[in-house]
Design a protein around this motif. Sequence first.
Motif, PDB file in Angstrom:
ATOM      1  N   CYS A 100       0.840  -1.198   0.000  1.00 28.72           N
ATOM      2  CA  CYS A 100       0.000   0.000   0.000  1.00 28.72           C
ATOM      3  C   CYS A 100       0.878   1.251   0.000  1.00 28.72           C
ATOM      4  O   CYS A 100       2.103   1.172   0.110  1.00 28.72           O
ATOM      5  N   THR A 101       0.231   2.404  -0.112  1.00 33.64           N
ATOM      6  CA  THR A 101       0.929   3.698  -0.067  1.00 33.64           C
ATOM      7  C   THR A 101       0.211   4.600   0.920  1.00 33.64           C
ATOM      8  O   THR A 101      -1.029   4.735   0.864  1.00 33.64           O
ATOM      9  N   ILE A 102       0.974   5.214   1.832  1.00 37.28           N
ATOM     10  CA  ILE A 102       0.393   6.223   2.741  1.00 37.28           C
ATOM     11  C   ILE A 102       0.365   7.544   1.977  1.00 37.28           C
ATOM     12  O   ILE A 102       1.401   8.061   1.572  1.00 37.28           O
ATOM     13  N   THR A 103      -0.834   8.103   1.774  1.00 34.80           N
ATOM     14  CA  THR A 103      -0.972   9.331   0.967  1.00 34.80           C
ATOM     15  C   THR A 103      -1.046  10.594   1.805  1.00 34.80           C
ATOM     16  O   THR A 103      -0.642  11.661   1.349  1.00 34.80           O
ATOM     17  N   ASP A 104      -1.603  10.520   3.002  1.00 35.20           N
ATOM     18  CA  ASP A 104      -1.508  11.646   3.945  1.00 35.20           C
ATOM     19  C   ASP A 104      -1.487  11.093   5.356  1.00 35.20           C
ATOM     20  O   ASP A 104      -1.958   9.981   5.611  1.00 35.20           O
ATOM     21  N   MET A 105      -0.930  11.890   6.283  1.00 33.21           N
ATOM     22  CA  MET A 105      -0.687  11.329   7.611  1.00 33.21           C
ATOM     23  C   MET A 105      -0.526  12.438   8.641  1.00 33.21           C
ATOM     24  O   MET A 105      -0.034  13.531   8.344  1.00 33.21           O
ATOM     25  N   SER A 106      -0.978  12.176   9.851  1.00 32.16           N
ATOM     26  CA  SER A 106      -0.643  12.972  11.028  1.00 32.16           C
ATOM     27  C   SER A 106      -0.123  12.002  12.075  1.00 32.16           C
ATOM     28  O   SER A 106      -0.029  10.798  11.811  1.00 32.16           O
ATOM     29  N   GLU A 107       0.192  12.491  13.275  1.00 33.31           N
ATOM     30  CA  GLU A 107       0.647  11.544  14.283  1.00 33.31           C
ATOM     31  C   GLU A 107      -0.500  10.736  14.881  1.00 33.31           C
ATOM     32  O   GLU A 107      -0.288   9.834  15.691  1.00 33.31           O
ATOM     33  N   HIS A 108      -1.744  11.062  14.480  1.00 28.89           N
ATOM     34  CA  HIS A 108      -2.899  10.341  15.009  1.00 28.89           C
ATOM     35  C   HIS A 108      -3.525   9.375  14.002  1.00 28.89           C
ATOM     36  O   HIS A 108      -4.256   8.463  14.393  1.00 28.89           O
TER      37      HIS A 108
ATOM     38  N   ALA B 264      -4.048   8.301   9.336  1.00 29.43           N
ATOM     39  CA  ALA B 264      -3.546   8.398   7.967  1.00 29.43           C
ATOM     40  C   ALA B 264      -4.625   7.972   6.984  1.00 29.43           C
ATOM     41  O   ALA B 264      -5.675   7.425   7.354  1.00 29.43           O
ATOM     42  N   ARG B 265      -4.342   8.241   5.726  1.00 31.39           N
ATOM     43  CA  ARG B 265      -5.133   7.721   4.609  1.00 31.39           C
ATOM     44  C   ARG B 265      -4.217   6.810   3.796  1.00 31.39           C
ATOM     45  O   ARG B 265      -3.090   7.181   3.462  1.00 31.39           O
ATOM     46  N   ILE B 266      -4.712   5.624   3.479  1.00 30.47           N
ATOM     47  CA  ILE B 266      -3.891   4.610   2.805  1.00 30.47           C
ATOM     48  C   ILE B 266      -4.528   4.245   1.470  1.00 30.47           C
ATOM     49  O   ILE B 266      -5.749   4.062   1.379  1.00 30.47           O
ATOM     50  N   GLU B 267      -3.702   4.123   0.446  1.00 30.85           N
ATOM     51  CA  GLU B 267      -4.166   3.744  -0.886  1.00 30.85           C
ATOM     52  C   GLU B 267      -3.688   2.325  -1.208  1.00 30.85           C
ATOM     53  O   GLU B 267      -2.518   1.986  -0.996  1.00 30.85           O
ATOM     54  N   ILE B 268      -4.598   1.504  -1.723  1.00 29.41           N
ATOM     55  CA  ILE B 268      -4.282   0.142  -2.165  1.00 29.41           C
ATOM     56  C   ILE B 268      -4.721   0.006  -3.624  1.00 29.41           C
ATOM     57  O   ILE B 268      -5.875   0.290  -3.962  1.00 29.41           O
ATOM     58  N   LYS B 269      -3.807  -0.456  -4.460  1.00 24.68           N
ATOM     59  CA  LYS B 269      -4.116  -0.550  -5.887  1.00 24.68           C
ATOM     60  C   LYS B 269      -4.445  -1.981  -6.335  1.00 24.68           C
ATOM     61  O   LYS B 269      -4.941  -2.188  -7.430  1.00 24.68           O
ATOM     62  N   GLN B 270      -4.146  -2.977  -5.500  1.00 24.40           N
ATOM     63  CA  GLN B 270      -4.492  -4.356  -5.853  1.00 24.40           C
ATOM     64  C   GLN B 270      -6.015  -4.532  -5.863  1.00 24.40           C
ATOM     65  O   GLN B 270      -6.710  -4.017  -4.988  1.00 24.40           O
ATOM     66  N   LYS B 271      -6.528  -5.297  -6.846  1.00 29.13           N
ATOM     67  CA  LYS B 271      -7.975  -5.440  -6.973  1.00 29.13           C
ATOM     68  C   LYS B 271      -8.428  -6.901  -6.997  1.00 29.13           C
ATOM     69  O   LYS B 271      -9.512  -7.212  -7.451  1.00 29.13           O
ATOM     70  N   ASP B 272      -7.594  -7.793  -6.500  1.00 22.63           N
ATOM     71  CA  ASP B 272      -7.979  -9.210  -6.504  1.00 22.63           C
ATOM     72  C   ASP B 272      -8.957  -9.501  -5.358  1.00 22.63           C
ATOM     73  O   ASP B 272      -9.173  -8.684  -4.465  1.00 22.63           O
ATOM     74  N   PHE B 273      -9.533 -10.697  -5.372  1.00 23.82           N
ATOM     75  CA  PHE B 273     -10.561 -11.051  -4.385  1.00 23.82           C
ATOM     76  C   PHE B 273     -10.012 -11.086  -2.962  1.00 23.82           C
ATOM     77  O   PHE B 273     -10.677 -10.664  -2.001  1.00 23.82           O
ATOM     78  N   ASP B 274      -8.767 -11.571  -2.791  1.00 26.48           N
ATOM     79  CA  ASP B 274      -8.164 -11.628  -1.453  1.00 26.48           C
ATOM     80  C   ASP B 274      -8.043 -10.228  -0.850  1.00 26.48           C
ATOM     81  O   ASP B 274      -8.281 -10.035   0.348  1.00 26.48           O
ATOM     82  N   THR B 275      -7.642  -9.259  -1.672  1.00 26.92           N
ATOM     83  CA  THR B 275      -7.522  -7.883  -1.187  1.00 26.92           C
ATOM     84  C   THR B 275      -8.883  -7.332  -0.803  1.00 26.92           C
ATOM     85  O   THR B 275      -9.044  -6.666   0.228  1.00 26.92           O
ATOM     86  N   PHE B 276      -9.878  -7.593  -1.641  1.00 32.31           N
ATOM     87  CA  PHE B 276     -11.249  -7.160  -1.363  1.00 32.31           C
ATOM     88  C   PHE B 276     -11.725  -7.691  -0.014  1.00 32.31           C
ATOM     89  O   PHE B 276     -12.256  -6.950   0.826  1.00 32.31           O
TER      90      PHE B 276
ATOM     91  N   TYR C 243      -8.429   1.606  -3.907  1.00 27.91           N
ATOM     92  CA  TYR C 243      -9.153   1.600  -2.658  1.00 27.91           C
ATOM     93  C   TYR C 243      -8.437   2.534  -1.676  1.00 27.91           C
ATOM     94  O   TYR C 243      -7.207   2.537  -1.606  1.00 27.91           O
ATOM     95  N   TYR C 244      -9.215   3.309  -0.896  1.00 31.04           N
ATOM     96  CA  TYR C 244      -8.640   4.183   0.121  1.00 31.04           C
ATOM     97  C   TYR C 244      -9.228   3.820   1.476  1.00 31.04           C
ATOM     98  O   TYR C 244     -10.433   3.568   1.598  1.00 31.04           O
ATOM     99  N   ILE C 245      -8.361   3.808   2.485  1.00 29.49           N
ATOM    100  CA  ILE C 245      -8.777   3.457   3.842  1.00 29.49           C
ATOM    101  C   ILE C 245      -8.383   4.597   4.779  1.00 29.49           C
ATOM    102  O   ILE C 245      -7.232   5.050   4.776  1.00 29.49           O
ATOM    103  N   GLY C 246      -9.344   5.061   5.585  1.00 29.64           N
ATOM    104  CA  GLY C 246      -9.053   6.034   6.637  1.00 29.64           C
ATOM    105  C   GLY C 246      -8.830   5.318   7.942  1.00 29.64           C
ATOM    106  O   GLY C 246      -9.689   4.541   8.387  1.00 29.64           O
ATOM    107  N   ILE C 247      -7.683   5.557   8.567  1.00 27.56           N
ATOM    108  CA  ILE C 247      -7.344   4.805   9.782  1.00 27.56           C
ATOM    109  C   ILE C 247      -6.845   5.744  10.881  1.00 27.56           C
ATOM    110  O   ILE C 247      -6.414   6.871  10.623  1.00 27.56           O
ATOM    111  N   SER C 248      -6.932   5.263  12.119  1.00 25.05           N
ATOM    112  CA  SER C 248      -6.287   5.940  13.249  1.00 25.05           C
ATOM    113  C   SER C 248      -5.301   4.976  13.884  1.00 25.05           C
ATOM    114  O   SER C 248      -5.453   3.751  13.779  1.00 25.05           O
ATOM    115  N   PHE C 249      -4.275   5.537  14.535  1.00 25.31           N
ATOM    116  CA  PHE C 249      -3.239   4.705  15.148  1.00 25.31           C
ATOM    117  C   PHE C 249      -3.650   4.332  16.567  1.00 25.31           C
ATOM    118  O   PHE C 249      -4.195   5.150  17.312  1.00 25.31           O
TER     119      PHE C 249
END
Length: 754
Positions: A552-560, A562-574, A607-613
């Motif tokens: 994956c790639t971290i596209t933006d981030m703070s210390e609390h 981030a937003r993560i981008e995933i480009k794989q589109k196979d069923f396992d990733t889904f 795919y983009y995922i919003g996460i907290s640490f």
Amino acid sequence: MDIEMLYCLAGSSILLLLLYFLASKYLWSKYILLFAFLILNGIYLVWRTIYTLPTVGIVSFIFGLLLLAAEWAGYSQSITFTILSWKPFKRKIIPLYSFRELPTVDVFIATYNEPADLLKRTITACLLMRYPKEKLRVYVCDDGKREEIKKMTESLGAYYIKREDNKHAKAGNLNHAMSVTNGDIIVTMDADMVPKINFLERTLGYFKDDQVTFVQAPQVFYNADPFQYNLFYEERLTNEQDFFMRRLEEGKDRFNSTMYVGSNALFRRTALDKIGGFATGVITEDMATGMLLQTKSQKSVFVNETLAVGLSAETFPDLIKQRDRWCRGNIQVARKWNPLNIKGLSLMQRLLYLDGIHYWFFGVYKMIYLLAPLLFLLFSIYSIQTNFSTLIIFWFPAFLSSLLAFRRMADSKRSVLWSHVYEVTLAPYMAFSVLSEIFLKEKGKFNVTKKGIQNNERSFLWEISLPYIILLVMSVISLLLVCLHVFTPMKIYPNIDMLIINVFWVIYNALAIAIALLITVERPRFRGAERFMVNLAATLSNKQNRGLQIPCTITDMSEHGARIEIKQKDFDTFQFISNNNYLYLSTNTLLGLKLQKHWVTKIKDSYYIGISFLDVNNDQYRSLISALFVESIDIYSNKVYENASVLGAIIGFFHKTKKNPKKLNRKSIRQKTNIPVNIQLIDQSIEGKLVDLSNSGCQLKTRKRIKQQTFSFVMKEKTENDAFVQVQWMRKKGLYYYYGLSFKSDNQSMQEGA
């Protein structure tokens, strides 16, 4: 205006424009442009002084003198700015290996009531500065006497200092820290300022010269100030303080007049001891301290690089409080340490410090500019008396030269029109600060500027906006009177030339007043920490250090978070993204950081995922701060005013102002579909189509409206299983009804997210 004068104006304008464009390449052209700017404005003011003072009455004559005095005061400041900008000044780098033995360094982080997470960021970054650890000590000087800050400080590996009283505020705090430490060099850092890894490497070498008493790096701000943020102009305007911090401080350095700005500075301890420590008795101890350290051939140094970044005032009220403190503090310094009377300062140092104090009178001058045309249109009080064609002959070349010369001197970091906006916005409050400090001599209170502000609602600051509302109402009434004069038999103004002059003047001012009013509409700040755009390669896993690894790639981030981008589109990733609420993130330096998923979405092919640490340990936190601040690239130095039109700011504000953005909350991926379904209702069955589908919900499209909150449907391609759903939302678009549905299992929702 005769034809010869028109030719003269056109010719001078073309010449000035030619000099402006050549000045970007040739230094001689810049010098001619600056010289022309001073001469043309000088000619204009001499003409104003001799020929344009009102003679229609004593009241008009007095206001005419006030306006003329304000113009001459502005011209004196222009001369100073031209001197500072005349010649580029860059210092040579002096590396640390110039020392036979490196000096010991004490870093003082002065704090009173700043949030713990803000301090933690600064402490961590100070400890990460590249320097021998046995020679570097970081001290948190806490005037708030907070036990939780002490525990946090010591857990990070820094030292905690408190004192019994809070006498002399920040200056007293720093002086007390001096009394219990012994480092050769003292570094002052504000609680929100985060140093880069090379801060000491780029600054400390200048102390090889025994006459250098302090070294100042600019304060650079990573968040948008209220002008940028509330106008939605973050990408078109630089921070309002950049102009002083980068352009003016560099010019002052040429004359050994660098101003100490309270943070990002290094001091020789012995030099501070000689002047009795940091100056006290005023609310701007920084300016006074720097001035006292520049006497008797002592030297200061300005390093014009981004070596630390911090938070500027985040709300407009806080910005006004901050500037009020600076304004009053400068006047207090002039009263206690008049630059003209301090022994050991050079002539240029005296002039530059006087000019810095004089600058804060801009509020008074700007209020005169704002009121002058209104007084004429509303009360027939003149501030200038001339005819329109003569004014254009003298004023227009001076104004055009000011626009062009200022832009060249400021290197596109500021423009005359935006300077006008900034000054109009602050003028009512700075005028009050100056006058009350001079005549009432109020005792200034040191107020800490709030940082790390978070709010979820838009608000209009009625009380603060009152001066702008009054000025704007006066402007509208005056223009209505002009319309009555022009379009009805009623004749209000006997002097048509003065009417034309003041109408243009009022419109010019009203534009800036309108922007000032927009700035009092505070935008929400949803995040407690700023997000930074990054591009970091990483991997996601569903188990710490094992399990399925997803690139994956971290596209933006703070210390609390981030937003993560995933480009794989196979069923396992889904399945991986949809089924796991808790994940683990790893990069080159950040290993096994636990994450909580808050939302997922699909944009184009990613795919983009919003996460907290979660459960961040000290090592992981250091890696985060290092990536975000300490070792990040400089994205601040090259920002300029690009397409930053004043009118565009007004249009853009109304175009972009809207309700709070809807928060993303889906936790599983929605796949676009076009699957026909049969919907089972209580009294009938109807046809529909699935627009998208995930394992937690779906979006349904029908021709008929569904009034039930729960129902079932069956996919025509798979008739063996019914899907039970609950309606989360409904909207109509064209001929179709769209429903956001969540799947239900037994009596419970499987998962929210529709």
